[in-house]
Design a protein around this motif. Sequence first.
Motif, PDB file in Angstrom:
ATOM      1  N   GLY A  33       0.793  -1.222   0.000  1.00 54.31           N
ATOM      2  CA  GLY A  33       0.000   0.000   0.000  1.00 54.31           C
ATOM      3  C   GLY A  33       0.823   1.268   0.000  1.00 54.31           C
ATOM      4  N   LEU A  34       2.107   1.174   0.324  1.00 57.03           N
ATOM      5  CA  LEU A  34       2.953   2.358   0.370  1.00 57.03           C
ATOM      6  C   LEU A  34       3.527   2.721  -0.987  1.00 57.03           C
ATOM      7  N   ALA A  35       3.379   1.824  -1.953  1.00 58.12           N
ATOM      8  CA  ALA A  35       4.179   1.977  -3.162  1.00 58.12           C
ATOM      9  C   ALA A  35       3.669   3.047  -4.104  1.00 58.12           C
ATOM     10  N   ALA A  36       2.369   3.140  -4.283  1.00 55.17           N
ATOM     11  CA  ALA A  36       1.846   3.951  -5.380  1.00 55.17           C
ATOM     12  C   ALA A  36       2.336   5.387  -5.328  1.00 55.17           C
ATOM     13  N   ALA A  37       2.187   6.013  -4.185  1.00 55.84           N
ATOM     14  CA  ALA A  37       2.567   7.423  -4.087  1.00 55.84           C
ATOM     15  C   ALA A  37       4.076   7.605  -4.069  1.00 55.84           C
ATOM     16  N   THR A  38       4.797   6.548  -3.640  1.00 52.58           N
ATOM     17  CA  THR A  38       6.230   6.692  -3.439  1.00 52.58           C
ATOM     18  C   THR A  38       7.023   6.541  -4.720  1.00 52.58           C
ATOM     19  N   VAL A  39       6.679   5.525  -5.541  1.00 54.18           N
ATOM     20  CA  VAL A  39       7.570   5.186  -6.638  1.00 54.18           C
ATOM     21  C   VAL A  39       6.924   5.162  -8.015  1.00 54.18           C
ATOM     22  N   ALA A  40       5.604   5.276  -8.100  1.00 54.70           N
ATOM     23  CA  ALA A  40       4.950   5.058  -9.386  1.00 54.70           C
ATOM     24  C   ALA A  40       5.500   5.965 -10.477  1.00 54.70           C
ATOM     25  N   ALA A  41       5.786   7.200 -10.151  1.00 56.49           N
ATOM     26  CA  ALA A  41       6.229   8.144 -11.174  1.00 56.49           C
ATOM     27  C   ALA A  41       7.641   7.837 -11.673  1.00 56.49           C
ATOM     28  N   ASP A  42       8.424   7.085 -10.899  1.00 62.29           N
ATOM     29  CA  ASP A  42       9.818   6.847 -11.254  1.00 62.29           C
ATOM     30  C   ASP A  42      10.060   5.500 -11.904  1.00 62.29           C
ATOM     31  N   VAL A  43       9.060   4.605 -11.911  1.00 60.11           N
ATOM     32  CA  VAL A  43       9.280   3.244 -12.366  1.00 60.11           C
ATOM     33  C   VAL A  43       9.449   3.200 -13.877  1.00 60.11           C
ATOM     34  N   ILE A  48      12.850  -3.037 -10.335  1.00 56.90           N
ATOM     35  CA  ILE A  48      12.247  -3.916  -9.334  1.00 56.90           C
ATOM     36  C   ILE A  48      11.890  -3.055  -8.130  1.00 56.90           C
ATOM     37  N   ILE A  49      10.680  -3.236  -7.619  1.00 52.09           N
ATOM     38  CA  ILE A  49      10.242  -2.520  -6.423  1.00 52.09           C
ATOM     39  C   ILE A  49      10.425  -3.430  -5.219  1.00 52.09           C
ATOM     40  N   VAL A  50      11.113  -2.939  -4.195  1.00 48.33           N
ATOM     41  CA  VAL A  50      11.387  -3.720  -2.997  1.00 48.33           C
ATOM     42  C   VAL A  50      10.812  -3.003  -1.776  1.00 48.33           C
ATOM     43  N   ASP A  61      17.217   2.597  -5.820  1.00 49.24           N
ATOM     44  CA  ASP A  61      17.157   3.755  -4.936  1.00 49.24           C
ATOM     45  C   ASP A  61      17.476   3.412  -3.488  1.00 49.24           C
ATOM     46  N   ALA A  62      17.333   2.130  -3.104  1.00 44.99           N
ATOM     47  CA  ALA A  62      17.517   1.740  -1.704  1.00 44.99           C
ATOM     48  C   ALA A  62      18.995   1.782  -1.328  1.00 44.99           C
ATOM     49  N   PRO A  63      19.384   2.552  -0.311  1.00 41.29           N
ATOM     50  CA  PRO A  63      20.794   2.670   0.063  1.00 41.29           C
ATOM     51  C   PRO A  63      21.260   1.539   0.983  1.00 41.29           C
ATOM     52  N   VAL A  64      20.961   0.342   0.603  1.00 43.21           N
ATOM     53  CA  VAL A  64      21.401  -0.866   1.299  1.00 43.21           C
ATOM     54  C   VAL A  64      21.687  -1.919   0.234  1.00 43.21           C
ATOM     55  N   ALA A  65      22.448  -2.941   0.610  1.00 42.01           N
ATOM     56  CA  ALA A  65      22.768  -4.025  -0.326  1.00 42.01           C
ATOM     57  C   ALA A  65      21.612  -5.017  -0.353  1.00 42.01           C
ATOM     58  N   ILE A  66      20.902  -5.083  -1.470  1.00 40.89           N
ATOM     59  CA  ILE A  66      19.742  -5.959  -1.619  1.00 40.89           C
ATOM     60  C   ILE A  66      19.894  -6.773  -2.899  1.00 40.89           C
ATOM     61  N   LYS A 518      23.129   9.254   1.948  1.00 37.12           N
ATOM     62  CA  LYS A 518      22.949   8.882   0.549  1.00 37.12           C
ATOM     63  C   LYS A 518      23.132  10.104  -0.350  1.00 37.12           C
ATOM     64  N   TYR A 519      23.934   9.922  -1.402  1.00 35.57           N
ATOM     65  CA  TYR A 519      24.093  10.977  -2.403  1.00 35.57           C
ATOM     66  C   TYR A 519      23.703  10.409  -3.761  1.00 35.57           C
ATOM     67  N   GLU A 520      22.726  11.011  -4.392  1.00 35.11           N
ATOM     68  CA  GLU A 520      22.193  10.543  -5.665  1.00 35.11           C
ATOM     69  C   GLU A 520      22.411  11.647  -6.706  1.00 35.11           C
ATOM     70  N   ALA A 521      23.479  11.498  -7.488  1.00 37.98           N
ATOM     71  CA  ALA A 521      23.800  12.530  -8.478  1.00 37.98           C
ATOM     72  C   ALA A 521      22.682  12.676  -9.490  1.00 37.98           C
ATOM     73  N   ASN A 522      22.101  11.568  -9.899  1.00 40.86           N
ATOM     74  CA  ASN A 522      20.925  11.547 -10.767  1.00 40.86           C
ATOM     75  C   ASN A 522      20.268  10.191 -10.610  1.00 40.86           C
ATOM     76  N   ARG A 523      19.263   9.924 -11.404  1.00 42.30           N
ATOM     77  CA  ARG A 523      18.509   8.689 -11.246  1.00 42.30           C
ATOM     78  C   ARG A 523      19.364   7.444 -11.444  1.00 42.30           C
TER      79      ARG A 523
END
Length: 784
Positions: A33-43, A48-50, A61-66, A518-523
């Motif tokens: 239920g958290l996904a739609a507003a959070t990531v839909a525009a970027d997919v 893969i959505i985690v 986007d997740a700043p952990v090793a997955i 976390k530093y994200e220079a771009n997508r």
Amino acid sequence: MVKLGKAFLLGATGLAAVAASAQVAPPSGPNAGLAAATVAADVLPGDIIVTARKVSERLQDAPVAITAFTAADIKSARIESIADVAKLTPGLNFTPLFGRQNQLPIIRGAAQTLGPLNVGVFLDGIYLSGKGSVDLELNDLERIEVVEGPQSALYGRNTFAGAINYITKRPSDTWGGSIEATAGERNLYKVVGSISGPLSDKVRVRVGGYYKTFDGYYRSAIDNGRVDFDKDYGFTGVIELKPTERLTATLRATYTDNNDGQPASSVVRNNSAPGTPAGSSIPGVFTPTRNLIFLGEVPAIPDNGPNVNTVALPFQLGNFGDREHTWRVNGTLAYDFDGATLTSLTSYDRRHAEYTYDGDNTICDRAGGCQNFGFPFAPANPVGQSQYALSSNDGVYRDISEELRLGSTGKHKIDWLIGFYYYDNHTVTTDRGPGSLTATGFANYSFPRQTQDTKSYSGFGSVTWHATDAFSLTGELRYEDETQGFKQVSSNLAAPTQAAIYDLSQHIRFWTPRVIAKYEANRDHQLYASFARGEKEGGFNTGLNVFANQRAFSPEKTNTYEIGSKNEFFDHHLRVNGDVYFTDWMDQQAACQNPVSAGGSSTNRTYVCNVAASHIYGAELTVDWRLTKAFSIAANYAYTHARLTQFLDVSLAQTLTLAGLPPINFNGKHLPYVPDHKVVISPRYTTQVTEGFGLEARADILYQSRTYLRADNLQNFGDKALVDLRLTGRFDRASVQLFINNLFDNDRPVAGVRFFDATNYSVSSPLVQGADRRQIGATFGYRF
């Protein structure tokens, strides 16, 4: 076929580097239920959505090793167990320590043989307690997520090395289903099916099940009976209610029935350090000389090599093998406020597990017979005879848990999450085994009954500050308060003195923080750095020959520092992720052993103690490269430098002294079961042969360097290479997959522990378990 496989292996190893091939994967499970507003525009295609951080986000986007496997990956690679997950995941190793009751996943080198797991395993976000519940038959999954490094801040107990989350499929919007049938060598037969759809515009359902039977890879060297067989089945039901656009309620129930043979295992005869075993010599009458230590690479177990009985004895309490029945029921509620989501996860699990093994794993192989347990207590047993030292247990494991959390949705200047978690475990087990040897056989069964209770309360939260569009800082914190109790009494009124009475308890409190920059220079490019504190619960030692001050052991903790980078190139055709880390492992729970004077065999003198420490550092690299429309390659590499910096094993020192050898300095020794190097290469070729028929050819090639059986590093398993091949044809609704597991039939043992050789006056000897051998088969599927 062997020549073709070798040529393919040589060609593939010239290519570079990673984990699963990425595909678009919609969110599923308790965080969906958290996904739609959070990531839909970027997919974008390939994402893969985690939900590993309890929010939905792109894997990149997740700043952990997955490492994440989608439903398509699971089918393509034929992932059916935690061992299959470990084959393809960097930094994850899996050791099946002698039966379903003692499975051992290892992430980033944090290995142990006794005590609770260092890796938390979850099903739809619900914690699966104990080593016996983590090796599930993986069916009807939407996704698998393996998170490496301490996750204690968000997941709590026993996740200081990492976490594995299995996420099942949700009910679908339209009616449909699937069925698969598998047949393979050694009488492998498996059927899996599911059906899903809406009962109304507000109610959806999903039901599924599976049945599997398998004769096993090994036959007993004693009676030629089946050893490591499987006969399992299970059912799943899901109801999803959506009475309003804001509220979603999901109820899941599963039942599984497992009937397994005992592990294919044997004691290895020692090859070094001749001497006189303790307690075996009678001055002037008999002074035996036996090898006291095994040195070097442990041998493989032949197909008919396990030294275990499979035929039930008249005085036995059950057939040899492991039998389990498990109910799992959980409910999820998600309510979407404006800008926040409230989520509740409630679960009830009950597992009944009963097993009986031929516990000595030995057979007399010496001309002239074997004096078991010391001369002249027992007569010389003839060649080919096995002792019956039963290892048997009957237990019921019950878990109740509740997690309630409230988290922001969307992306704001400050994102936040706050939650509460309650966990209640009640376990009752009865150790069963013969008490004494008489002229007419075994008698006076001793039944120590043990009750363990754990209640845990914790609060947790996280705050992310998006300082700029490129830079963010996340702080996570968890406080846990846990009470543990252990009681032991005799359940055999005829021999009440054979089980000591204990009533023990301990109270544990700890804080576990994590900070991520976390530093994200771009997508397409991200750099992150983190610090995390991990802590694992303490517990109680239940061995019969353990002293009073050894009955409880304390928690252990780690500090982990990590730097990682995630990158995509060439219009998202190439993905390269990597990280480096350092873990300081303190108050480590190790396997200690009391001296021979404590009595009993080496196994019931062994206990968990907080006497060790380790430093672990390493690097992980994953690469996913779609070179052409048809050809892609995924690969990963993990370097794991896991070494002890402190450990004292008094019992081993005594054994070495008897052999005339000096004590071992454990500083710098490898942690057991952990290879320094692990490489996985997975090339795939996919083509559309005709309009209605597609073909995929895939290989999964694993190489790992030498691993060690225990902390003294005296015995090792050697390096290992495995090759799995899959050829899948897909029609409009039907599919067929031909598979070969372990193409070159690698037979290196997969597990081992310090044990005793009953035919040699119980001298300490390795007990090893045989590998899964080559298997060829086919799976036929149909979607409707």
